[in-house]
Design an enzyme around this catalytic site. Structure first.
Site, PDB file in Angstrom:
ATOM      1  N   GLU A 103       0.963  -1.344   0.088  1.00 31.73           N
ATOM      2  CA  GLU A 103       0.063   0.025   0.137  1.00 31.73           C
ATOM      3  C   GLU A 103       0.920   1.221   0.145  1.00 31.73           C
ATOM      4  O   GLU A 103       0.605   2.176  -0.772  1.00 31.73           O
ATOM      5  CB  GLU A 103      -1.080   0.130   1.405  1.00 31.73           C
ATOM      6  CG  GLU A 103      -1.998  -1.083   1.020  1.00 31.73           C
ATOM      7  CD  GLU A 103      -2.762  -0.711  -0.104  1.00 31.73           C
ATOM      8  OE1 GLU A 103      -3.180   0.345  -0.612  1.00 31.73           O
ATOM      9  OE2 GLU A 103      -3.559  -1.715  -0.581  1.00 31.73           O
ATOM     10  N   CYS A 259     -13.018   1.341 -15.011  1.00 27.01           N
ATOM     11  CA  CYS A 259     -13.700   2.914 -14.810  1.00 27.01           C
ATOM     12  C   CYS A 259     -12.546   3.823 -14.821  1.00 27.01           C
ATOM     13  O   CYS A 259     -12.465   4.403 -13.945  1.00 27.01           O
ATOM     14  CB  CYS A 259     -14.558   2.797 -13.493  1.00 27.01           C
ATOM     15  SG  CYS A 259     -15.458   4.180 -13.551  1.00 27.01           S
ATOM     16  N   CYS A 266     -17.305   1.063 -20.301  1.00 33.91           N
ATOM     17  CA  CYS A 266     -18.689   0.934 -19.417  1.00 33.91           C
ATOM     18  C   CYS A 266     -19.325  -0.188 -20.224  1.00 33.91           C
ATOM     19  O   CYS A 266     -20.069  -0.845 -19.451  1.00 33.91           O
ATOM     20  CB  CYS A 266     -19.604   2.359 -19.872  1.00 33.91           C
ATOM     21  SG  CYS A 266     -18.929   3.391 -18.844  1.00 33.91           S
ATOM     22  N   CYS A 269     -18.388  -3.257 -17.989  1.00 36.42           N
ATOM     23  CA  CYS A 269     -18.342  -2.933 -16.451  1.00 36.42           C
ATOM     24  C   CYS A 269     -19.246  -3.830 -15.744  1.00 36.42           C
ATOM     25  O   CYS A 269     -20.679  -4.039 -16.172  1.00 36.42           O
ATOM     26  CB  CYS A 269     -18.665  -1.479 -16.133  1.00 36.42           C
ATOM     27  SG  CYS A 269     -18.817  -1.168 -14.575  1.00 36.42           S
ATOM     28  N   CYS A 275     -25.090   2.143 -12.094  1.00 36.20           N
ATOM     29  CA  CYS A 275     -24.534   3.333 -12.378  1.00 36.20           C
ATOM     30  C   CYS A 275     -25.296   4.519 -12.969  1.00 36.20           C
ATOM     31  O   CYS A 275     -25.794   4.310 -14.168  1.00 36.20           O
ATOM     32  CB  CYS A 275     -23.070   3.112 -13.470  1.00 36.20           C
ATOM     33  SG  CYS A 275     -22.306   4.347 -13.577  1.00 36.20           S
TER      34      CYS A 275
HETATM   35 FE1  SF4 Z   1     -17.678   3.613 -14.484  1.00 36.33          FE
HETATM   36 FE2  SF4 Z   1     -20.088   3.662 -14.435  1.00 36.33          FE
HETATM   37 FE3  SF4 Z   1     -18.936   3.083 -16.602  1.00 36.33          FE
HETATM   38 FE4  SF4 Z   1     -18.976   1.271 -14.836  1.00 36.33          FE
HETATM   39  S1  SF4 Z   1     -20.707   2.045 -16.104  1.00 36.33           S
HETATM   40  S2  SF4 Z   1     -17.221   1.995 -16.043  1.00 36.33           S
HETATM   41  S3  SF4 Z   1     -19.067   2.437 -13.011  1.00 36.33           S
HETATM   42  S4  SF4 Z   1     -18.918   5.015 -15.389  1.00 36.33           S
END
Ligand code: SF4
Length: 518
Positions: A103, A259, A266, A269, A275
């Site tokens: 970390e 992200c 997206c 994702c 989201c």
């Molecule tokens: Fe980020 Fe939302 Fe796109 Fe997922 S859907 S990558 S959380 S902006």
């Protein structure tokens, strides 16, 4: 209601309650400020209750988000050495130490860069006890090139404290880690406690800020203490109590690999259905295509939170920009530009025993920027200093190191090397000078030594100094090339450059004969 849902509902309730008072957790302190740095206040955000749109108040949604994120993490997580240690090390203190080192190294530094440093570090100091016995010089040598050098120093100081005052036992909770270990702030404490010891506590770093701001359309200044507090509350609501370490790493992994700041993926994702930023983009697209095909478009639901002057929404002065899509979030107050600094530095060179060049390096003070690292003799300059004066000042400075007059005209200008520190735009004005090997150094001054090129690279020298040596070597190669020759902008001959060989060393007699003033 299931126990899990009840837990989420209670946490969401706590979040709503804490929001009204405006005074939740203190902002991150110490080095963790860099991972989630408050920069200026937003008092309105601290006082107003956050609208539901900016919360995770539906327990079912929280459960679904956890499940989606964790199963994605199980499938897609990167294979990293500290993750392997955190998963397999049976000794709790060693495990906490292994996560702690990772970390600290990862603060402000890319994963790809850290991996090799981490492996070498853990091989050399596999335990807190081993690190506590190391010298600062050894720590600096291994850290060299990783940047933000005080991190290694403070890690070692804290390890010594654990060994000498806590009987070698790592604190097990985020609260104790933050309270008892110097230099461990809120983020690091939460990461160690959740990953090593399974404490259900959230973490907020730069990746988490970005993901949460997009998930909940938080467009207020994400570096303000009020927003950072909200994000910590949210991270603590979301964290999965059965796999807190994995959940926190999954959230950060999502920010690091999917992200991402500029071109988020997206479509891939795992939490896009949760989201709000993505939902807004999808609605805009649907609206635009309906309009294109001449269908009567529905009134676009832009999903403002419905609260006038919402302290967490995008500011009215910089509203949603369709061309930015989800990257409308997060927003940050403009950074203060880095301070410009100029430093004259001189590569003092001599021929070593076997004819190979050796360079003089000197040690920096034990506190301040690049504390304890080695560098070529260097001197900070006033910004508007003229070249003539610059040379004179550097020559005086060098004289103090080698105890003999140095001719300002004899300094060969090599070039300028730029290095950006977090808050400083540093320009090194690089000169070089050949010295006779007989020149002796004053032991009363700061530590200094002659090193070969290999020894230079193995020493605790900064990346900036490596760039300086590279510039010097490049110039030497140019000079030795019969075709290109050398063309100096601020050209002067190297001392002793009257000889046919520009790289030839200067005899002590010639050196002493050289004029002391331009
Ligand atoms: Fe980020 Fe939302 Fe796109 Fe997922 S859907 S990558 S959380 S902006």
């Amino acid at each position: 209601m299931s126990p899990a849902r009840a837990r989420v509902a209670a946490a969401a309730g706590a979040l709503r309650r804490s929001s009204g008072s405006g005074g939740s957790a203190a902002p991150p302190r110490g080095r963790d400020r860099k991972r989630a740095s408050p920069r200026g206040g937003a008092p309105a955000a601290a006082r107003a209750p956050p609208p539901a749109r900016h919360l995770f108040s539906d327990p079912a949604e929280v459960e679904a988000l956890r499940g989606n994120l964790l199963s994605w993490y199980d499938r897609c997580k990167r294979d990293l050495p500290w993750r392997a240690l955190a998963a397999t090390e049976p000794d709790a203190d060693r495990r906490g130490y292994a996560v702690w080192v990772s970390e600290i190294m990862l603060q402000q530094t890319q994963v790809a860069t850290v991996i090799d440093y981490y492996k070498r570090w853990m091989q050399k100091w596999p335990t807190l006890q081993a690190l506590a016995q190391a010298s600062l010089e050894e720590v600096n040598e291994l850290w060299a090139g990783l940047g933000y050098y005080s991190r290694g120093k403070r890690l070692q100081e804290a390890a010594r404290k654990v060994v000498s005052e806590l009987a070698g036992r790592m604190p097990r909770t985020a609260e104790d880690l933050q309270k008892l270990l110097p230099g461990v702030g809120r983020y690091t404490a939460g990461a160690i406690a959740s990953i090593s010891y399974g404490q259900a506590t959230g973490v907020v770093d730069g990746n988490v800020i970005r993901v949460l701001c997009r998930l909940r359309c938080i467009g207020a200044d994400s570096s303000s203490p009020a927003v950072i507090d909200r994000l910590w509350d949210m991270a603590n609501v979301l964290v999965d109590s059965s796999r807190p370490g994995d959940f926190n790493q999954a959230l950060m992994e999502l920010g690091a690999t999917v992200c991402v700041p500029k071109a988020p993926l997206c479509g891939e994702c795992p939490v896009k259905q949760h989201c709000q930023a993505w939902r807004r983009v999808e609605k805009e697209l649907a609206f635009a295509s309906q309009k294109l095909f001449g269908k009567p478009p529905p009134v676009p639901d832009v999903e403002d939170c419905g609260v006038g002057d919402c302290p967490l929404c995008l500011p009215a002065t910089e509203p949603w920009d369709s061309s930015l899509g989800v990257t409308n979030f997060p927003r940050k107050a403009a950074k203060k530009p880095p301070r410009a600094m100029r430093t004259a530095t001189c590569v003092l060179e001599r021929r070593g025993c076997h004819g190979a060049p050796e360079y003089l390096i000197v040690q920096r003070p034990s506190s301040g920027l690049l504390a304890g690292l080695w560098e070529f003799p260097s001197l900070p300059l006033a910004q508007d200093l003229q070249e003539k004066k610059e040379r004179e000042e550097l020559a005086d400075h060098l004289q103090a190191w080698i105890g003999r007059p140095v001719a300002a005209k004899g300094l060969q200008f090599i070039g300028e090397v730029i290095h950006i520190f977090s808050h400083i735009h540093q320009t090194y004005v690089v000169y070089s000078l050949h010295l006779d090997r007989d020149v002796t150094l004053d032991p009363a001054l700061s530590p200094s030594r002659w090193v070969t090129e290999d020894e230079f690279h193995a020493s605790a020298v900064s990346t900036a100094m490596k760039k300086v040596l590279k510039a010097h070597e490049k110039q030497r190669r140019k000079e030795s090339s019969p075709v290109k020759g050398s063309k100096r902008k601020r050209g002067t001959k190297a001392q002793g450059a009257g000889s046919a060989c520009p790289g030839a060393q200067l005899s002590l007699r010639a050196f002493l004969r050289a004029p002391t003033a331009p």
